[in-house]
Design a protein around this motif. Structure first.
Motif, PDB file in Angstrom:
ATOM      1  N   SER A  34       1.167   4.195  -2.805  1.00  0.00           N
ATOM      2  CA  SER A  34       0.808   5.556  -2.399  1.00  0.00           C
ATOM      3  C   SER A  34       2.045   6.411  -2.144  1.00  0.00           C
ATOM      4  N   SER A  35       3.193   6.017  -2.711  1.00  0.00           N
ATOM      5  CA  SER A  35       4.440   6.731  -2.425  1.00  0.00           C
ATOM      6  C   SER A  35       4.396   8.185  -2.872  1.00  0.00           C
ATOM      7  N   TRP A  57       2.272  10.439  -2.235  1.00  0.00           N
ATOM      8  CA  TRP A  57       1.919  11.348  -1.132  1.00  0.00           C
ATOM      9  C   TRP A  57       2.510  10.904   0.202  1.00  0.00           C
ATOM     10  N   VAL A  58       2.825   9.618   0.364  1.00  0.00           N
ATOM     11  CA  VAL A  58       3.409   9.156   1.628  1.00  0.00           C
ATOM     12  C   VAL A  58       4.795   9.759   1.825  1.00  0.00           C
ATOM     13  N   PHE A  78       0.831  -1.210   0.000  1.00  0.00           N
ATOM     14  CA  PHE A  78       0.000   0.000   0.000  1.00  0.00           C
ATOM     15  C   PHE A  78       0.866   1.261   0.000  1.00  0.00           C
TER      16      PHE A  78
END
Length: 359
Positions: A42-43, A45-46, A38
């Motif tokens: 989602s990198s 925004w993570v 996950f």
């Protein structure tokens, strides 16, 4: 009726056996794989979110100093935010200048590099080594061939796009919430002491990591600048600043800081001086980063060298290049949320870090 029912429920609970340790490990690994997948998806925004949190923590001493001075809330919000933004701009300009200087200098010395390659191949031929294939490849060797890749990196740095906007937006939001979050943790501590202790431990260890890395990065960069000045390498201050920035990336940062000045010295002054640059960088890095830094860093954040290397591999594969910069802070967060929050898991912390986690 209530007593028999209660006795029956207790008997059922006694019959429930805990899961085997091996099965617990497998379940933990499966859950970790799902979470990491996950995060990788989602990198976009993570990574900026964790970087914004890291920079907010780094500005905490400024915020605390303003609180002691009795500064109003808007000053406590604005001054740390501006300090972080100025730092980001300076680091971006330094990297852009390094790339620009390489773009301008490498093509001007293409003939020297070609002559150096020819002499090297001729020397290998004199030793009886078959260099027919090397001659074919050497004809394609040209420092100017690196320029398109450098321009692509420079364009990617200048066109920050949505990631840069997201980072600044999160920095503003976290700076606004920093003071209120501290007060909420004070209120929550009587009810959830372990949770509050773990969260404060993340902030403490992350700041300690940044402080120790900054001190040793400045020491290493200063030594690099002195050596480059002594060897007559062009732009020593720029390469020293690049070494300071790359210091925050474990292991890989050394190579990022070494390649530009070594390559430039090789093209301009030849292999002998380039080898001196490489040897000096290796010696300085070994003393500051391999001998001194691990001792201080282990005491500051409680991470073993092995765990640091594994975290670099994992977070780089999950978050990309930004994961190399965030590897240690991300590992500190995971350790706090999974181990430090539960006193019963202190044994796992000792195994992972090689030391007893601090209270």
């Amino acid at each position: 009726m209530t007593l028999p029912l209660r006795a029956e429920s207790l008997a059922r609970m006694d019959r429930v056996r805990p899961l085997a340790p091996g099965l617990l490990v497998l379940l933990g690994l499966a859950a970790s794989a799902i979470v990491l997948t996950f995060l990788q998806a989602s990198s976009g925004w993570v990574g900026p979110a964790v970087l914004a949190l890291l920079l907010t923590i780094a500005a905490q001493p400024i915020r605390s100093w303003l609180v002691r001075l009795g500064a109003p809330d808007w000053v406590r919000f604005l001054v740390p935010l501006l300090a972080v933004l100025v730092f980001l701009i300076c680091m971006g300009v330094a990297i852009a200048l390094a790339i620009t200087q390489l773009i301008s200098l490498l093509p001007a010395h293409s003939e020297k590099f070609t002559a150096l390659a020819d002499r090297t191949i001729a020397w290998l031929s004199s030793l009886g080594i078959d260099t027919s294939e090397l001659w074919a490849r050497a004809s394609r060797l040209d420092p100017a061939n690196l320029v398109p890749y450098l321009q692509t990196a420079l364009n990617g740095l200048l066109n920050v796009g949505s990631a840069g906007i997201l980072l600044v937006t999160l920095l503003v939001a976290m700076s606004l919430d920093a003071g209120a979050l501290g007060r909420e943790l004070d209120r929550l501590e009587p009810a959830k002491p372990a949770l509050v202790r773990a969260l404060r431990g993340v902030v403490r260890d992350t700041y300690s990591y940044l402080k120790v890395s900054t001190i040793f990065g400045a020491l290493m960069a200063t030594c690099d600048v002195v050596v480059l000045f002594a060897l007559g390498v062009p732009l020593p201050w720029l390469w020293g600043l690049l070494a300071f920035i790359a210091n925050y990336i474990p292991t890989l940062g050394f190579l990022l800081a070494l390649i530009p000045p070594a390559l430039l010295t090789l093209v301009i002054s030849g292999p002998a001086k380039a080898l001196l640059v490489v040897a000096a960088y290796i010696a300085i890095n070994f003393v500051t980063q391999s001998l001194l830094l691990p001792k201080f860093l282990s005491g500051a954040v409680g991470l073993s060298v092995t765990l640091t290397m594994l975290s670099l591999i994992v977070w780089t594969s999950v978050l990309g290049p930004l994961g190399a910069l965030l590897a240690v802070p991300m590992t500190l967060m995971v350790r706090a949320l999974l181990l430090d929050i539960d006193p019963a898991k202190r044994w796992a912390g000792r195994l992972l870090t090689g030391s007893d986690p601090r209270p």
